[in-house]
Design an enzyme around this catalytic site. Structure first.
Site, PDB file in Angstrom:
ATOM      1  N   HIS A  72       1.961  -6.205   0.597  1.00  0.00           N
ATOM      2  CA  HIS A  72       0.797  -5.406   0.113  1.00  0.00           C
ATOM      3  C   HIS A  72       1.104  -3.686   0.178  1.00  0.00           C
ATOM      4  O   HIS A  72       0.185  -3.226   0.474  1.00  0.00           O
ATOM      5  CB  HIS A  72      -0.668  -5.680   0.731  1.00  0.00           C
ATOM      6  CG  HIS A  72      -0.676  -7.180   0.677  1.00  0.00           C
ATOM      7  ND1 HIS A  72      -1.539  -7.708  -0.203  1.00  0.00           N
ATOM      8  CD2 HIS A  72      -0.565  -8.277   1.690  1.00  0.00           C
ATOM      9  CE1 HIS A  72      -1.669  -9.004   0.066  1.00  0.00           C
ATOM     10  NE2 HIS A  72      -1.007  -9.210   1.196  1.00  0.00           N
ATOM     11  N   TYR A 113       1.665  -7.301  12.478  1.00  0.00           N
ATOM     12  CA  TYR A 113       1.001  -6.104  12.003  1.00  0.00           C
ATOM     13  C   TYR A 113       1.729  -5.029  12.732  1.00  0.00           C
ATOM     14  O   TYR A 113       2.008  -3.847  12.271  1.00  0.00           O
ATOM     15  CB  TYR A 113      -0.365  -6.391  11.941  1.00  0.00           C
ATOM     16  CG  TYR A 113      -1.305  -6.837  10.633  1.00  0.00           C
ATOM     17  CD1 TYR A 113      -0.708  -8.018  10.059  1.00  0.00           C
ATOM     18  CD2 TYR A 113      -2.447  -6.440  10.277  1.00  0.00           C
ATOM     19  CE1 TYR A 113      -1.160  -8.758   9.032  1.00  0.00           C
ATOM     20  CE2 TYR A 113      -2.976  -7.082   8.940  1.00  0.00           C
ATOM     21  CZ  TYR A 113      -2.429  -8.290   8.760  1.00  0.00           C
ATOM     22  OH  TYR A 113      -3.155  -8.639   7.550  1.00  0.00           O
TER      23      TYR A 113
END
Length: 367
Positions: free
Chosen positions: A70, A340
């Site tokens: 993304h 992450y």
């Protein structure tokens, strides 16, 4: 009065040696645990670094300083309006407050920060709700209603199968087909991607939190839930011809045009699990008949370029939740936190190192 026994002799020495041995054992155990977690003692073991490497490999071109997945997005800001129905299910401060500040990011799938907005099948919404009491709630949601893998190992296999072939620059269809044949959940996801209509705006897209969480009320009662942000803007389908004709930044430009006319709203809708719903499997949707409750409203009022906006340096770790919300035992949810963090650390190092993206310093373009 007798003098104290020196630690170099007798019982005192033995006590000191036992203490040193205990400390050494603790330090050794911590180092061993750290080494095991990092994968040093089992090179074939799946680690956050290997998972992040696999995600990076799905892009034919590296983009230092950008998110690994993304990569293209836009910062957004606004607030969250809690409702009594939410406060009845969870003691999270956000439901008790009429207005909680929100920072967020709307993005498209893929590793390129220069992707074509309208041709990205997946759109995403990430949020940070920051309560005045200091608690935060970080959310990561997607336009798909369920995940394409039932385990982190399957997702790793899927990610590697979708890496481009060096000879063609595209994924190998045979390799992708072989993966899908082994995993019914991947077939389910492919069917959704092929048949579900495409929205023509970030603003009229539904974003789903595919993982299960526990809502805990003031009395300590826990309920297993999933949630979605359902747009108040009416859905409008975008057909293939429109997608082909759209400008590169179509979704971002369209979002800004809408915000210029007024705030955008999504209802936060919680689905309550039934007794047979599995918290550990995000690839299986819960039945539509499950009880659903509107617990609040997300209101977005601003958009800003991600290069200079407040979302640029945020890690939208979906395991950071406030009191009144607890993690389920979904292993993919747990794995997302470490991946992450790995991605965040890599891009921060790249920024600090001054790596260029197509000749442009990353601090001017990144994330």
């Amino acid at each position: 009065m007798p003098s104290a026994e020196p630690p170099s002799s007798g019982p005192a020495r033995r006590r000191a040696l036992r203490a040193y041995a205990a400390i050494t054992a603790i330090v050794g155990a911590l180092l061993l645990l750290f080494a095991w977690t990092a994968g040093w003692l089992s090179p074939g073991r799946l680690t956050p670094a290997r998972m992040t490497d696999a995600i990076e490999a799905t892009s034919t071109t590296p983009f230092p300083g950008f998110r690994r997945a993304h990569a293209k997005g836009v910062c957004v800001a606004g607030h969250f309006e809690g409702l009594p129905a939410g406060a009845a299910l969870s003691r999270a401060a956000m439901f008790a407050s009429p207005r909680t500040p929100v920072l967020g990011r709307l993005s498209i799938g893929g590793g390129s920060p220069y992707g074509l907005d309208a041709q990205a099948r997946v759109r995403s919404m990430a949020l940070v709700l920051a309560s005045p009491d200091g608690s935060q709630w970080r959310m990561a949601m997607n336009s798909f209603p369920f995940f394409g893998a039932a385990s982190i190992e399957t997702f790793f296999e899927q990610t590697r199968a979708s890496a481009p072939d060096p000879a063609t620059g595209k994924p190998d269809p045979a390799r992708m087909a072989a993966f899908a044949a082994r995993h019914p959940e991947a077939q389910r996801f492919a069917a959704w991607a092929k048949a579900a209509p495409w929205s023509d705006s970030f603003a009229n897209t539904q974003y789903n939190g595919i993982h299960a969480y526990h809502f805990v009320d003031a009395a300590g009662m826990s309920r297993l839930v999933r949630w979605s942000m359902r747009p108040q803007a009416p859905f409008v389908e975008m057909d293939a011809a429109q997608r082909e004709a759209a400008e590169r930044d179509y979704l971002q430009d369209e979002l800004r045009a809408r915000l210029a006319r007024g705030p955008l709203r999504w209802d936060m809708v919680v689905t309550l699990a039934g007794p047979d719903d599995d918290a550990r499997d995000p690839s299986t949707p819960w039945p539509e008949a499950r009880e659903q409750v509107v617990v609040g409203t997300l209101v977005l009022t601003q958009a800003q370029d991600q290069a200079t906006g407040p979302c640029r340096d945020l890690n939208f770790d979906p395991t950071l939740v406030p009191s009144g919300v607890a993690l389920s035992d979904d292993p993919i949810l747990a794995a997302r936190a470490s991946v992450y963090a790995q991605s965040f650390d890599r891009r921060e190092r790249e920024i600090a190192h001054g790596d260029d993206v197509d000749g442009v310093p990353p601090q001017e373009t990144a994330r």
